[in-house]
Design an enzyme around this catalytic site. Structure first.
Site, PDB file in Angstrom:
ATOM      1  N   ASP B 212       0.761  -1.442  -0.085  1.00 51.25           N
ATOM      2  CA  ASP B 212      -0.326  -0.009  -0.379  1.00 51.25           C
ATOM      3  C   ASP B 212       0.958   1.595   0.455  1.00 51.25           C
ATOM      4  O   ASP B 212       2.276   1.582   0.753  1.00 51.25           O
ATOM      5  CB  ASP B 212      -0.749  -0.348   1.438  1.00 51.25           C
ATOM      6  CG  ASP B 212      -1.798   1.335   1.809  1.00 51.25           C
ATOM      7  OD1 ASP B 212      -2.679   1.092   0.640  1.00 51.25           O
ATOM      8  OD2 ASP B 212      -1.553   1.896   2.245  1.00 51.25           O
ATOM      9  N   GLU B 254       1.164  -0.907  -5.225  1.00 50.82           N
ATOM     10  CA  GLU B 254       0.019   0.608  -5.057  1.00 50.82           C
ATOM     11  C   GLU B 254       0.457   1.791  -5.399  1.00 50.82           C
ATOM     12  O   GLU B 254       1.287   1.981  -4.815  1.00 50.82           O
ATOM     13  CB  GLU B 254      -0.842   0.181  -3.985  1.00 50.82           C
ATOM     14  CG  GLU B 254      -2.235   1.456  -4.804  1.00 50.82           C
ATOM     15  CD  GLU B 254      -2.281   2.126  -2.961  1.00 50.82           C
ATOM     16  OE1 GLU B 254      -2.081   2.795  -2.361  1.00 50.82           O
ATOM     17  OE2 GLU B 254      -3.454   2.690  -3.112  1.00 50.82           O
TER      18      GLU B 254
END
Lengths: 495, 610
Positions: B212, B254
């Site tokens: 993330d 990401e």
């Protein structure tokens, strides 16, 4: 094989000059082959437009080719398979045929929709050959690309790219991109196109010179030229990069209109809004004019003369005084037509005139993954000829205000809207579609013109006063409307 | 409870399984509540593995499940080594992983690397003084003027990347919410601690991580603080550990950026295995509204080649807003106008809506978009509920609009939970169009014509066409701008899987052939790693033609390069006329698509006469 005229300066070919080198039987055989070549054009519908006579005695002469005068014959490749390039005078014009020489019994890989590419027997030092239309025979077409690529390349980088592509080998896949009376365009491995002109100008091809000028001036909204094929001052063909994934501007505009009609909303809220594309097209048009100015220069025009020319060409429209309503343009005028013409005549303005495109419309453009390109440079700044009838004599490019091109384009937006509306609803039936079409045209017209005028560098080519620009656009649109609707549909690729 | 027929299936045993996999993104909190406390949990997810296996997905992607104050959907972690008590225990997690693996389903997890919750003990200690052992585990400064080049991500709620801490009397750095302080990766102890987190979850059996907010790990003067070399070096360090100790596990980045920038996260094949292709997604939506292909082909033309052994991850929708960061201002205005007509639909720099409402419930359009998702280069990621065309609730705050409970049945709370309605973590949808009464798993499983069955069938087909995962893409010329056509082609490897095989995945791996409607040639055929005993290589080419218009469209395709081959329609195995040198003509229905396998040899079976 030899020609009936002296050699030209073209490099690369195995050229033998002098009419005496062709004996009578060879000349007769070649004329018969060219007569067959002409027949294939007759079958494709060119006959009516090229004025071939059809009386019996004339037909015999036509069939034997005795009315054909050989002008220039060049051996591009000797032996078998061989390749010869012929320029001949027929029906008062210069025809250009590329002939492949194949051994009798050779298997032909036919390209395009042609019944029979074989045109007849020819004999040379290597014996009997079957002459074929090289543009309809894949093997001959590949040989032709190699020969043309060896003529003149714009830059060492282009030559290197072509060499690296391996297109001179035997493996390229050949397909027809466009086939018309005046030219045929072939694609090789979806990387390059070769356009060969079937009928020649007696001087440089205006579309080619326009393209070359734009390219030299750094205009990169073009399928890049890779090789120019010229001989004896005449343009015979051109090799360009293929526009992979391109869509014609006309088709994209109709896609947007169909979406608008289906949604029933206003053009700015419809999903298929064309305005961003029109904006990009406006920018491209301005850059084109800036490049044309750089390439060919400018002169001072005279607005009064333009007004006079309009009145002379459309007296029935312009002689009416006062508040004449000219549908459909009247709604765009900020004053009655008479006043508009009067104000322009009295303005005393001398804005620049340049070599323009000459027939700039949606159908001349193409959308690619990298933006818009000018896909078709014809008529190269000359007055557009009737469809399918190339000019026999070299034409001097007209010098016009660049706003004339802008008006041509906005007129094509109008035509697209009208055509799409007519496709959807018969013209006799009043419907909301017409309102939507008008709104679409207005929105995209605004976007196109706004982008055009906002492009850095265009200021030197158009009057600074936006009211004058608007009136001049009305003037040129009126002139365009007076000429007639025109199809503005795609006219094919090539210069 | 929805009854799911038992279905066995094969799996991909190779280390490059992710290149062919279909991912399924699931919110543990929202999937199924096994203990009826109103919140979905790991035992609930485990209970629904039969359904996921039946659907045919290859890998689950779990959104954060660690302990968290839940101020950002769990992306504010307060303990990296445990399970949020609402979701169960570590034991529940291990049981779920074992069950998933037994079914041939891999599981990757979100790894929130960049920051923690401000309630994390590391931060509590760090803020307590300037001299404690974790004083430098976060990024502190005396003023809020440093690194002005770094943009504020959530501009609608945060005004600065610095927030004053009254205890320590200093500012701390945060690229996202102010309650999510960024970890200081320049501190070797932090870098090592996060590696320990990685090892912990891999040892429990996870098959990889979605990293993330990975571009933001480091800060440097005079930079935007994104995509820094130090960040790449740290990713390589993690990758090296995976390759050495956990082969077959994957990293998914990401990194929301242009493809050319994001591709850096593949490194030379020594960083992430997968990267999300963010710019493609909004352009899919743009293309179907504009009814021409250029938004898609433009971004594809800007997508670079990626190293061998890597893959893009592509998606239609996910747990966040439909992000519009990677589009121009004009394109963003356009997409807001088209897809967020109500201002409440906007979230941050995007649109907080699910797939079906975005498309006004147009099933044909949804099928078209899934056809694109499953055939464009990349591994597709399906967001939970989108296989049903579930709706959203734009009146919920932040991104909760797309995180409502999974709709299992028309029963109470949509079959998600037997808790009191007021206990539910979010209200399920109850409107007449997208509510659980109308849209639910049970009803769609009973209806062979449902979207759920359609998508399941498409996943079966994709499994039969491994070239869609790894093949090259050749875009085809077509004069019609509404038609997007391409050929995916290349060598693919097959292997015959023995039921007892499976590194990391326990046995019980029977064949795809048992799936109803599976093509015959699919039997026991799955992609395999190169060099694997029993592997065989073959050439495969698939022609994919899509109509982006609401109207029927003609397509004339330049297929000369494939002359001599016979297109065989994938769904019905119907042979079409052989390809010749001339343009190949097809007709497509509104928003229709056709996939063909370009067969070199196809024997047309003639009906025998009397």
């Amino acid at each position: 094989m030899t020609g009936e005229r002296g050699p030209s300066s073209a490099p690369g070919g195995d050229r033998l000059g002098g009419a005496h080198a062709l004996d009578d039987s060879q000349r007769r055989a070649l004329r018969r082959v060219l007569a067959r070549w002409r027949e294939s054009h007759v079958r494709s519908g060119a006959a009516e437009r090229t004025g071939v006579e059809t009386t019996p005695s004339r037909s015999r002469a036509v069939g034997a080719g005795t009315d054909i005068r050989l002008v220039d014959v060049e051996v591009l490749r000797a032996g078998r398979p061989g390749l010869i390039d012929v320029v001949a005078e027929m029906d008062g014009r210069l025809a250009h045929a590329v002939l492949g020489l194949r051994r009798p019994g050779d298997e032909l890989r036919v390209v395009g929709a042609v019944e029979e590419p074989a045109l007849g027997p020819l004999e040379d030092a290597d014996g009997i050959a079957i002459a074929v239309d090289a543009l309809h025979d894949a093997d001959s077409a590949r040989l032709l690309l190699g020969a043309v690529a060896g003529t003149r390349l714009p830059s060492p980088a282009a030559r290197a790219a072509l060499d690296a592509s391996g297109l001179r080998g035997d493996s390229a896949t050949v397909t027809v991109v466009h086939e018309a009376d005046d030219a045929m365009t072939l694609a090789f491995d979806r990387r390059y196109t070769l356009s060969v002109f079937s009928w020649l100008h007696r001087g440089p091809h205006p579309g080619v010179t326009l393209l070359a000028g734009l390219d030299d001036a750094g205009f990169n909204h073009l399928p890049a030229p890779v090789a120019f094929w010229r001989r004896a001052g005449r343009d015979l063909g051109i090799v360009q990069e293929l526009l992979a994934g391109a869509t014609n501007g006309w088709a994209l505009a109709l896609t947007s209109l169909r979406d608008l009609f289906a949604s029933g909303s206003s053009p700015d809220t419809a999903g298929g809004d064309f305005a961003p594309e029109a904006f990009a097209l406006g920018t491209m048009a301005a850059r084109m004019h800036i490049a044309l100015d750089r390439a060919f220069g400018r002169r001072a025009g005279d607005v009064a003369v333009w007004v006079d020319a309009l009145e002379a060409s459309t007296p029935s429209v312009c002689s009416t005084s006062g508040d004449l309503v000219i549908d459909p343009l009247a709604h765009r005028l900020d004053m009655p037509l008479g006043d508009l013409l009067g104000s322009l005549r009295a303005s005393g303005l001398h804005p620049p005139v340049i070599r323009t495109h000459g027939d700039f419309h949606l159908g001349r453009t193409a959308r690619t993954d990298h933006g818009w390109v000018l896909a078709d440079c014809m008529p190269g700044g000359t007055a557009p000829s009737a469809p399918g009838v190339p000019q026999a004599e070299p034409l001097a490019p007209l010098l016009r205000s660049p706003l004339a091109d802008v008006a041509d384009f906005t007129w094509s937006l109008r035509r697209a809207a009208a055509v799409a509306a007519a496709e959807r609803v018969p013209a006799s039936v009043p419907s909301r579609v017409d309102d939507l079409a008008s709104a679409w045209e207005a929105r995209n017209r605004r976007a196109f013109v706004a982008a055009y005028l906002a492009t850095p560098g265009i200021g030197g080519l158009v009057p600074a006063d936006r009211r004058v620009v608007r009136r001049l656009l009305s003037l040129f649109e009126l002139a365009r409307a007076a000429v007639g609707g025109g199809s503005f549909r795609p006219v094919g690729r090539g210069p | 409870m929805t009854a799911v027929p038992p279905v066995d299936r094969s799996y991909d045993p190779s280390e490059r399984w992710f290149q062919h996999a279909v991912f399924y993104e699931v919110l543990v909190r929202g999937f199924f509540d096994a203990n009826n406390d109103g919140t979905g949990d790991l035992p609930g997810l485990r209970a629904k593995l039969d359904y996921l296996q039946w659907l045919g997905i290859d890998c689950l992607w779990l959104l954060p499940f660690c302990p968290s104050p839940m101020r950002d959907g769990g992306y504010d972690v307060s303990d990296f080594f445990n399970v949020h008590p609402d979701y169960g225990t570590l034991g529940d997690l291990v049981g779920f992983l074992e069950d998933a693996h037994r079914r041939g389903i891999r599981v990757v997890s979100d790894l929130v690397m960049n920051h923690t919750s401000d309630e994390h003990p590391w931060f509590v200690e760090s803020r307590s003084s300037r001299t404690n052992p974790k004083a430098d585990w976060y990024v502190w400064n005396d003023d809020d003027q440093r690194w002005p080049e770094a943009r504020v991500v959530f501009t609608d709620v945060e005004r600065s990347n610095w927030t004053w801490d009254d205890t320590r009397k200093q500012y701390y750095w945060h690229r996202f919410f102010s309650h999510q302080p960024d970890l200081n990766y320049d501190n070797p102890e932090v870098a090592e601690a996060m590696l320990e987190v990685v090892r912990f979850w891999l040892d429990l059996g996870f098959d990889g991580f979605r990293l993330d907010a990975v571009p933001y790990l480091y800060q440097r003067d005079g930079t935007t603080g994104e995509h820094l070399p130090e960040t790449h070096a740290y990713i390589r360090r993690i990758r090296k550990q995976l390759d050495a100790e956990y082969p077959g596990r994957v990293l998914l980045a990401e990194a929301n950026g242009w493809p050319a920038d994001v591709a850096d996260y593949f490194g030379t094949g020594d960083e992430c295995h997968l990267c999300f292709h963010f710019p493609l997604m909004p352009r899919l939506f743009m293309a179907v509204r504009r009814e021409h292909r250029y938004p898609i082909t433009e971004i594809l033309s800007q997508t670079p080649e990626i190293p061998d052994g890597c893959q893009w991850a592509i998606f239609l929708r996910n747990h966040d807003e439909l992000t519009l960061e990677q589009v121009s201002d004009e394109e963003r205005d356009y997409l807001f106008a088209e897809y967020a007509k109500d201002p409440r639909m906007k979230r941050h720099m995007g649109i907080g809506r699910r797939l079906a409402p975005l498309l006004d419930g147009d099933r044909r359009l949804a099928e078209l978009l899934y056809a694109l998702l499953l055939s464009l280069p990349g591994s597709p990621v399906v967001y939970y509920g989108d296989e049903l065309l579930m709706g959203d609730n734009i009146y919920l705050g932040d991104r909760d609009s797309v995180r409502t409970p999974m709709q299992w049945s028309p029963d109470r709370n949509g079959g998600f939970s037997n808790a009191d309605f007021a206990q539910l973590y979010l209200p399920p949808l109850m409107d007449p169009v997208y509510g659980y009464g109308a849209v639910n798993v049970e009803a769609q499983m009973r209806n062979p014509g449902s979207f759920l069955h359609w998508l399941r069938g498409m996943l079966v087909q994709r499994r039969a066409l491994p070239v869609l995962g790894v093949g090259r893409l050749d875009a085809l010329d077509c004069p019609n701008p509404s038609v997007l056509a391409y050929v995916r082609w290349g060598e693919v490897s097959d292997v015959t899987v023995d039921a007892s095989e499976g590194p990391g995945l326990p046995a019980v791996m029977p064949t795809v052939a048992d799936l109803p409607g599976a093509p015959d040639h699919l039997e026991r055929t799955v992609p395999a790693t190169s060099g694997r005993p029993g592997a065989r290589t073959r050439f495969q080419a698939v022609l994919c033609v899509h109509n982006l218009s609401r109207f029927a469209q003609p397509a004339q395709l330049d297929l000369a390069a494939w002359a001599g081959r016979r297109p065989v329609e994938v769904l019905g195995r119907v042979p079409f006329p052989e390809i010749g040198p001339e343009p190949y003509s097809l007709a497509l229905g509104p928003h229709g698509f056709l996939w063909f396998e370009l067969a070199e040899h196809f024997e047309v079976l003639e009906e025998e006469g009397p």
